[in-house]
Design an enzyme around this catalytic site. Structure first.
Site, PDB file in Angstrom:
ATOM      1  N   HIS A  92       0.853  -1.194   0.000  1.00 40.48           N
ATOM      2  CA  HIS A  92       0.000   0.000   0.000  1.00 40.48           C
ATOM      3  C   HIS A  92       0.887   1.241   0.000  1.00 40.48           C
ATOM      4  O   HIS A  92       2.086   1.160   0.240  1.00 40.48           O
ATOM      5  CB  HIS A  92      -0.938  -0.019   1.210  1.00 40.48           C
ATOM      6  CG  HIS A  92      -2.105  -0.943   1.016  1.00 40.48           C
ATOM      7  ND1 HIS A  92      -3.364  -0.498   0.752  1.00 40.48           N
ATOM      8  CD2 HIS A  92      -2.177  -2.296   1.007  1.00 40.48           C
ATOM      9  CE1 HIS A  92      -4.181  -1.526   0.604  1.00 40.48           C
ATOM     10  NE2 HIS A  92      -3.492  -2.643   0.768  1.00 40.48           N
ATOM     11  N   CYS A 125      -7.631  -1.314   3.171  1.00 37.87           N
ATOM     12  CA  CYS A 125      -8.425  -2.264   3.952  1.00 37.87           C
ATOM     13  C   CYS A 125      -9.423  -1.518   4.831  1.00 37.87           C
ATOM     14  O   CYS A 125      -9.039  -0.673   5.637  1.00 37.87           O
ATOM     15  CB  CYS A 125      -7.507  -3.125   4.814  1.00 37.87           C
ATOM     16  SG  CYS A 125      -8.418  -4.264   5.866  1.00 37.87           S
TER      17      CYS A 125
END
Lengths: 310, 310
Positions: free
Chosen positions: B215, B246
């Protein structure tokens, strides 16, 4: 107070020079001074505080002498300035700066657009500046650095020959440079290329290679910074909030973000000597002084990771 | 058509799973199919096309079966899906997917927030899924991968023990996993850490280590991707336009941007098998389907560098 023994990687803040030359508004002298003082308070030990350029070429640098004088009053700070020509360098000497950086662009097209001279002509200018420095009387002896612009590619010429970079590095050292820096003026560098060119240049000029100056045009700034460090770099330029970009290299966007760079390095256990909390206070100063400019940065958005200790 | 011999680094598009689960709007099935087909046309050979989850947990995945069926009709595409539990995996098997990924979070706190189970319970679930797969009749045998979530740090627990990561990797392989992937669920990884943990994990499970899932929370996504490749990774997850994050890891922002990753790799001479021009057409599809979501990406902003040839 930071000494070189406390620091693994020296970060040189270039936002006051590279950043402000592309800002929508002119920053007040008071704001520049406040930014510099806050950065020093945070532990920053190298700042490129302004450029000595004709006001009609780049606005907002008319207060160069005053900004330099303020910077020199700060303790433990290397005060550097950019100058595109002999006259600017002379003025910089007159201000007693610690270091003068002259851009020597590998791309002739960029060099002409930037300073209206070819690379060969800039090397000749560079020699004259070094000669003038060597003739200074008294104890004052400023360092002179060649900023090897467009070393990784050029928005006008495209690919740049590595041989040209190496030849220029050597020519600048022979002309009297104390150091050279590889500048990704257009943000074209990729990490492998940074590693390779850094090592090749190191092999030619050894410790005179002073680090890298990176932009984030393709989001590769921090990847390139990591690659440079892996290749042995111990000094990186960056700009607080990612301000910046060369006005004469179309499409070249901001520098790598100082605070994100500090975060990456400290996360890796590399000491920058910089207190991130103190550093982040620079943001308020810049936001107020440049209300119409976009301030970049992931750290501001995300906050420090849970459990992050520096 | 790409074969593995033509490709140095396999990029797995996860935007349809990781990206869409955080999007402001639900993407229509037609748009998902168009995105998948355009990505395949661009040369993409691995896509995580959806997750098999209860609609009340994550909306917008009700069309999982139809999306999988469409994906399986594409040639030369590895069709993978995420499933958080046994029932989802069974449904995925029923859809004849090529690969099922189960999240096994190293952080118990994240695991509980994400799937309401501890790490040990997830490893037990994982074993049951592998057993069920082994009992499938006929020739169909899907691959099963453990997504080692929060492997580089957790927004809830902070630092994560590398020993826990290695033990979990080994436990998943012993339970029947074909592969494991190191997932930086919270975007906490730094390049040095990626290199170290990748090498350590490789030493434990060898070729079963399948790559990294990164990420961009701190802007380190591409730096971490570079570091992973330097450490030997040959497979990377990414999300077109950087969609994603997430929903159960607060503060975790989008995945690394597929098109920026392709640009970095190809600039370095690493073959992805992907035609950037064709890939960029995915943007129009996503923009139209998700008018309220921010699409990230430097390549879109800057355009390909002058003289860039792939």
């Amino acid at each position: 107070m930071n000494t070189s023994a406390d620091i693994d990687i020296t970060i040189c803040e270039v936002g006051l020079r590279d950043g402000l030359q592309n800002a929508k508004n002119v920053m007040t002298t008071a704001a520049k001074k406040a930014w510099i003082s806050q950065a020093v308070k945070a532990g920053m030990c190298a700042i490129e505080v302004c450029s000595f350029v004709p006001p009609k070429v780049i606005r907002g640098m008319e207060d160069a002498k005053e900004v330099v004088a303020h910077s020199l009053s700060e303790k433990n700070l290397e005060v550097s300035v950019l100058s595109p020509n002999f006259r600017g360098a002379e003025n910089a000497f007159g201000s007693l700066v610690d270091k003068v950086i002259l851009p020597v662009s590998i791309s002739d097209s960029h060099s002409r657009a930037n300073v209206r001279k070819t690379r060969a002509e800039m090397i000749e200018d560079f020699r004259q500046v070094c000669d003038a420095r060597d003739q200074l009387e008294g104890e004052y002896r400023p360092l002179i650095e060649a900023g090897l612009a467009t070393a990784f590619g050029c928005t006008i010429e495209g690919k740049i020959s590595e041989r040209d970079v190496l030849e220029t590095a050597v020519a600048c050292i022979e002309a009297g440079a104390d150091s050279v820096i590889l500048a990704d003026t257009c943000g074209y560098a990729n990490p492998k290329q940074v590693q390779r060119l850094f090592k090749l240049t190191k092999a030619e000029v050894d410790d005179a290679l002073n680090g890298v100056h990176l932009h984030n045009t393709y989001g590769l700034g921090l990847a390139n910074a990591f690659a440079a460090i892996e290749a042995g770099a111990t000094r990186l330029d960056s700009s607080f909030a990612g301000l910046g970009g060369c006005p004469f290299a179309p499409g070249a966007s901001g520098n790598i973000v100082t605070e994100d760079l500090v975060h990456m390095l400290e996360a890796q256990g590399l000491r920058t000597g910089i207190d991130i909390g103190e550093l982040m206070h620079c943001r308020e100063i810049i936001k107020q002084a440049l209300p119409n400019d976009t301030l970049y940065g992931f750290l501001e958005e995300a906050g420090l990771p849970k459990g992050f200790v520096i």
